[in-house]
Design a protein around this motif. Structure first.
Motif, PDB file in Angstrom:
ATOM      1  N   HIS A  60     -11.096  -9.330   2.040  1.00 16.33           N
ATOM      2  CA  HIS A  60      -9.840  -9.744   2.481  1.00 16.33           C
ATOM      3  C   HIS A  60      -9.274 -10.614   1.446  1.00 16.33           C
ATOM      4  CE1 HIS A  60     -10.458  -7.925   6.697  1.00 16.33           C
ATOM      5  NE2 HIS A  60     -10.639  -7.265   5.712  1.00 16.33           N
ATOM      6  N   SER A  61     -10.002 -11.817   1.274  1.00 13.26           N
ATOM      7  CA  SER A  61      -9.654 -13.032   0.263  1.00 13.26           C
ATOM      8  C   SER A  61      -9.173 -12.288  -0.876  1.00 13.26           C
ATOM      9  CB  SER A  61     -10.498 -13.824   0.229  1.00 13.26           C
ATOM     10  OG  SER A  61     -10.231 -14.859  -0.624  1.00 13.26           O
ATOM     11  N   SER A  62      -9.755 -11.482  -1.862  1.00 10.89           N
ATOM     12  CA  SER A  62      -9.537 -10.774  -2.900  1.00 10.89           C
ATOM     13  C   SER A  62      -8.329  -9.826  -2.935  1.00 10.89           C
ATOM     14  CB  SER A  62     -10.735 -10.063  -3.417  1.00 10.89           C
ATOM     15  OG  SER A  62     -10.619  -9.291  -4.791  1.00 10.89           O
ATOM     16  N   THR A  63      -8.189  -9.154  -1.859  1.00 11.19           N
ATOM     17  CA  THR A  63      -7.083  -8.466  -1.813  1.00 11.19           C
ATOM     18  C   THR A  63      -5.813  -9.101  -1.459  1.00 11.19           C
ATOM     19  OG1 THR A  63      -8.392  -6.381  -0.652  1.00 11.19           O
ATOM     20  CG2 THR A  63      -5.982  -6.475  -0.360  1.00 11.19           C
ATOM     21  N   ILE A  64      -5.814 -10.258  -0.592  1.00  8.75           N
ATOM     22  CA  ILE A  64      -4.637 -11.212  -0.550  1.00  8.75           C
ATOM     23  C   ILE A  64      -4.180 -11.531  -1.751  1.00  8.75           C
ATOM     24  CG2 ILE A  64      -3.917 -13.229   0.532  1.00  8.75           C
ATOM     25  CD1 ILE A  64      -5.590 -12.484   3.078  1.00  8.75           C
ATOM     26  N   ARG A  65      -4.973 -12.005  -2.701  1.00  6.36           N
ATOM     27  CA  ARG A  65      -4.694 -12.457  -3.935  1.00  6.36           C
ATOM     28  C   ARG A  65      -4.041 -11.457  -4.868  1.00  6.36           C
ATOM     29  NH1 ARG A  65      -9.819 -14.934  -3.712  1.00  6.36           N
ATOM     30  NH2 ARG A  65     -10.805 -13.446  -5.088  1.00  6.36           N
ATOM     31  N   ASN A  66      -4.580 -10.291  -4.643  1.00  7.18           N
ATOM     32  CA  ASN A  66      -3.937  -9.122  -5.428  1.00  7.18           C
ATOM     33  C   ASN A  66      -2.721  -9.045  -4.937  1.00  7.18           C
ATOM     34  OD1 ASN A  66      -6.245  -8.606  -6.962  1.00  7.18           O
ATOM     35  ND2 ASN A  66      -7.135  -6.964  -5.534  1.00  7.18           N
ATOM     36  N   VAL A  67      -2.162  -9.189  -3.678  1.00  6.17           N
ATOM     37  CA  VAL A  67      -0.942  -8.797  -3.060  1.00  6.17           C
ATOM     38  C   VAL A  67      -0.073 -10.031  -3.678  1.00  6.17           C
ATOM     39  CG1 VAL A  67       0.490  -8.836  -0.874  1.00  6.17           C
ATOM     40  CG2 VAL A  67      -1.631  -7.945  -0.991  1.00  6.17           C
ATOM     41  N   GLY A  89       3.167   1.811  -9.112  1.00  2.00           N
ATOM     42  CA  GLY A  89       1.983   1.239  -9.823  1.00  2.00           C
ATOM     43  C   GLY A  89       1.386  -0.186  -9.593  1.00  2.00           C
ATOM     44  N   ILE A  90       2.302  -0.871  -9.280  1.00  3.94           N
ATOM     45  CA  ILE A  90       2.079  -2.397  -8.901  1.00  3.94           C
ATOM     46  C   ILE A  90       1.264  -2.315  -7.477  1.00  3.94           C
ATOM     47  CG2 ILE A  90       3.057  -4.371  -8.503  1.00  3.94           C
ATOM     48  CD1 ILE A  90       4.933  -4.161 -10.497  1.00  3.94           C
ATOM     49  N   ALA A  91       1.901  -1.524  -6.675  1.00  2.53           N
ATOM     50  CA  ALA A  91       1.162  -1.394  -5.306  1.00  2.53           C
ATOM     51  C   ALA A  91      -0.097  -1.045  -5.350  1.00  2.53           C
ATOM     52  CB  ALA A  91       2.163  -0.412  -4.501  1.00  2.53           C
ATOM     53  N   CYS A  92      -0.614   0.006  -6.344  1.00  8.67           N
ATOM     54  CA  CYS A  92      -2.016   0.414  -6.176  1.00  8.67           C
ATOM     55  C   CYS A  92      -3.065  -0.723  -6.696  1.00  8.67           C
ATOM     56  CB  CYS A  92      -1.981   1.675  -7.473  1.00  8.67           C
ATOM     57  SG  CYS A  92      -1.558   3.093  -6.762  1.00  8.67           S
ATOM     58  N   THR A  93      -2.518  -1.787  -7.166  1.00  5.50           N
ATOM     59  CA  THR A  93      -3.227  -2.785  -7.430  1.00  5.50           C
ATOM     60  C   THR A  93      -3.886  -3.676  -6.480  1.00  5.50           C
ATOM     61  OG1 THR A  93      -1.432  -4.495  -7.809  1.00  5.50           O
ATOM     62  CG2 THR A  93      -2.299  -3.118  -9.842  1.00  5.50           C
ATOM     63  N   ILE A  94      -3.355  -3.394  -5.107  1.00  6.97           N
ATOM     64  CA  ILE A  94      -3.899  -4.029  -4.012  1.00  6.97           C
ATOM     65  C   ILE A  94      -4.778  -3.246  -3.081  1.00  6.97           C
ATOM     66  CG2 ILE A  94      -1.563  -5.135  -3.930  1.00  6.97           C
ATOM     67  CD1 ILE A  94      -0.721  -3.713  -1.590  1.00  6.97           C
ATOM     68  N   GLY A  95      -5.128  -2.193  -3.853  1.00  2.42           N
ATOM     69  CA  GLY A  95      -6.127  -1.487  -3.067  1.00  2.42           C
ATOM     70  C   GLY A  95      -6.041   0.174  -2.682  1.00  2.42           C
ATOM     71  N   ILE A 210      -1.456  -5.025   4.588  1.00  2.93           N
ATOM     72  CA  ILE A 210      -1.217  -5.506   3.528  1.00  2.93           C
ATOM     73  C   ILE A 210      -0.037  -4.926   2.512  1.00  2.93           C
ATOM     74  CG2 ILE A 210      -3.340  -6.532   2.816  1.00  2.93           C
ATOM     75  CD1 ILE A 210      -4.071  -4.277   1.157  1.00  2.93           C
ATOM     76  N   LEU A 211      -0.048  -3.482   3.006  1.00  2.00           N
ATOM     77  CA  LEU A 211       1.135  -2.685   2.315  1.00  2.00           C
ATOM     78  C   LEU A 211       2.559  -3.111   2.974  1.00  2.00           C
ATOM     79  CD1 LEU A 211       1.616  -0.598   0.210  1.00  2.00           C
ATOM     80  CD2 LEU A 211       1.633   1.082   2.012  1.00  2.00           C
ATOM     81  N   ALA A 212       2.232  -3.447   4.107  1.00  6.34           N
ATOM     82  CA  ALA A 212       3.546  -4.031   5.088  1.00  6.34           C
ATOM     83  C   ALA A 212       4.155  -5.274   4.441  1.00  6.34           C
ATOM     84  CB  ALA A 212       3.374  -4.089   6.415  1.00  6.34           C
ATOM     85  N   VAL A 213       3.245  -6.139   3.925  1.00  7.07           N
ATOM     86  CA  VAL A 213       3.606  -7.520   3.552  1.00  7.07           C
ATOM     87  C   VAL A 213       4.116  -7.065   2.044  1.00  7.07           C
ATOM     88  CG1 VAL A 213       2.743  -9.524   2.261  1.00  7.07           C
ATOM     89  CG2 VAL A 213       1.804  -8.802   4.884  1.00  7.07           C
ATOM     90  N   PHE A 214       3.438  -6.407   1.555  1.00 10.69           N
ATOM     91  CA  PHE A 214       4.213  -6.081  -0.066  1.00 10.69           C
ATOM     92  C   PHE A 214       5.422  -5.404   0.064  1.00 10.69           C
ATOM     93  CE2 PHE A 214       4.567  -2.833  -3.530  1.00 10.69           C
ATOM     94  CZ  PHE A 214       4.556  -3.526  -4.480  1.00 10.69           C
ATOM     95  N   ALA A 215       5.681  -4.404   1.120  1.00 13.97           N
ATOM     96  CA  ALA A 215       6.866  -3.752   1.221  1.00 13.97           C
ATOM     97  C   ALA A 215       8.010  -4.776   1.790  1.00 13.97           C
ATOM     98  CB  ALA A 215       6.912  -2.478   2.454  1.00 13.97           C
ATOM     99  N   GLU A 216       7.581  -5.706   2.371  1.00 12.90           N
ATOM    100  CA  GLU A 216       8.556  -6.924   2.822  1.00 12.90           C
ATOM    101  C   GLU A 216       9.053  -7.865   1.547  1.00 12.90           C
ATOM    102  OE1 GLU A 216       9.018 -10.769   5.848  1.00 12.90           O
ATOM    103  OE2 GLU A 216       7.057  -9.402   5.766  1.00 12.90           O
TER     104      GLU A 216
END
Length: 347
Positions: A60-67, A89-95, A210-216
């Motif tokens: 979770h911590s690593s993914t949040i940094r990726n976001v 492509g950028i969104a794919c970097t979060i998992g 996490i995808l919702a946070v990215f979309a925001e």
């Protein structure tokens, strides 16, 4: 561990079984082969559970940094088109393995661009399937519910579902996906869909969140990019307007100028035009246009003329355009020839 939710579920099931056996459930105890002494098994199970929880926290911590890194990359984009092209492509970097970005136009859901890890052609096939079959946002479609509630969803068993975009689902061969709204100014303008096609394992609520946070963050980036595009367009229009205004001002015959600062503070005489010969009153050209035409006749380029007359090259081009029109000339050479001929006749 590749599938942390599944590992947690398995450990939880074993834990409940061991606890039941310890409480005297002989049927459960019998199913736990080789578990005559439950205490060592409980200790080992607890240790394994701690490892899984630690892995969860690290993931979770690593993914949040990726976001955070992904959102930072979004804000480096300066135009809407660049942002749309880069977002999947950028969104794919979060998992995720695959991400598709879609827009909503008059209640029609249309895919714009997609990123598929290692397979650009397949991404184009999926997008084309959606564009060739635009989907109206009507009940009971899952995406209609997303727009209505402005909430993300996880959709499972996609191939058996009737509430999905059938053409895209078949082209993508998707099993399950996360879908989130893209919102700007309190309006849903599109979607992000993501899955992990190449990596087995169920999508979890964390993936949805996490995808919702990215979309925001994407919504804010889009608003910024739209504003920058509009400012650039306004700047271009303003430069075009001011260039035309400068050309018009240069055509004013006798601009008022203040005299040199000294004993006399009155108005100075009009500055003598660049050319030496008198300017005929019946001429079709202004004084400044004749200045430009004389320098053209001497073989000067627009840049050189601009330097000589201390005006912009854009203003020179405007003068040349007026000269050609007034002399009914098709080229600079013809304009010079017509003017020289009229000069000889006048002399």
């Amino acid at each position: 561990m590749d599938d942390l939710p599944a590992a947690s579920s398995a450990l939880e099931a074993v834990w409940h079984g061991v606890c039941a056996a310890a409480a005297g459930d002989h049927a459960t105890a019998d199913r736990l082969a080789g578990a005559d002494d439950l205490l060592p098994l409980l200790i080992q199970l607890k240790s394994t559970d701690d490892d899984v929880r630690e892995e969860h926290a690290h993931h979770h911590s690593s993914t949040i940094r990726n976001v955070q890194n992904a959102l930072s990359r979004l804000h480096q984009m300066s135009s809407v088109s660049e942002l749309i092209e880069a977002t999947p492509g950028i969104a794919c970097t979060i998992g995720f393995d695959r991400v598709i970005m879609s827009r909503i136009h008059e209640s029609i859901w249309v895919p714009e661009t997609m990123y598929v890890e290692g397979d650009r052609e397949w991404a184009q096939v999926i997008v084309r399937a959606g564009q060739d079959n635009p989907q109206k946002l009507v009940p009971p479609l899952f995406e209609t519910e997303i727009v209505r509630r402005r909430r993300p969803l996880i959709v499972t068993n996609v191939q058996d579902e009737t509430r999905v975009h059938r053409a895209m689902a078949e082209a993508a061969r998707v099993r399950s996906y996360v879908a989130v709204p893209i919102t700007t100014s309190s309006q849903v303008i599109g979607f992000l869909h993501a899955d992990r096609y190449y990596h087995r394992g169920e999508l979890a609520e964390f993936d949805r969140d996490i995808l919702a946070v990215f979309a925001e963050g994407l919504g804010y980036a889009l608003e910024r990019a739209v504003l920058l595009d509009r400012l650039a367009q306004m700047r271009t229009e303003m430069l075009r307007y001011t260039a035309g205004l400068a050309a018009t001002m240069n055509d004013i015959e006798e601009p008022i100028r203040f005299g040199a600062y000294g004993m006399n503070h009155g108005f100075a005489r009009p500055v003598r035009p660049f050319h030496d010969t008198p300017w005929p009153t019946d001429s079709r050209l202004t004084r400044r246009e004749i200045d430009v035409l004389r320098l053209m006749a001497a073989g000067n380029t627009n840049a050189r003329i601009a330097d000589r007359l201390i005006i912009s090259e854009g203003t020179v081009k405007s003068h040349v355009k007026h000269i050609l029109r007034k002399l009914n000339a098709a080229s600079r050479t013809e304009a010079v020839s017509i003017w020289l001929h009229s000069e000889r006749e006048a002399s």
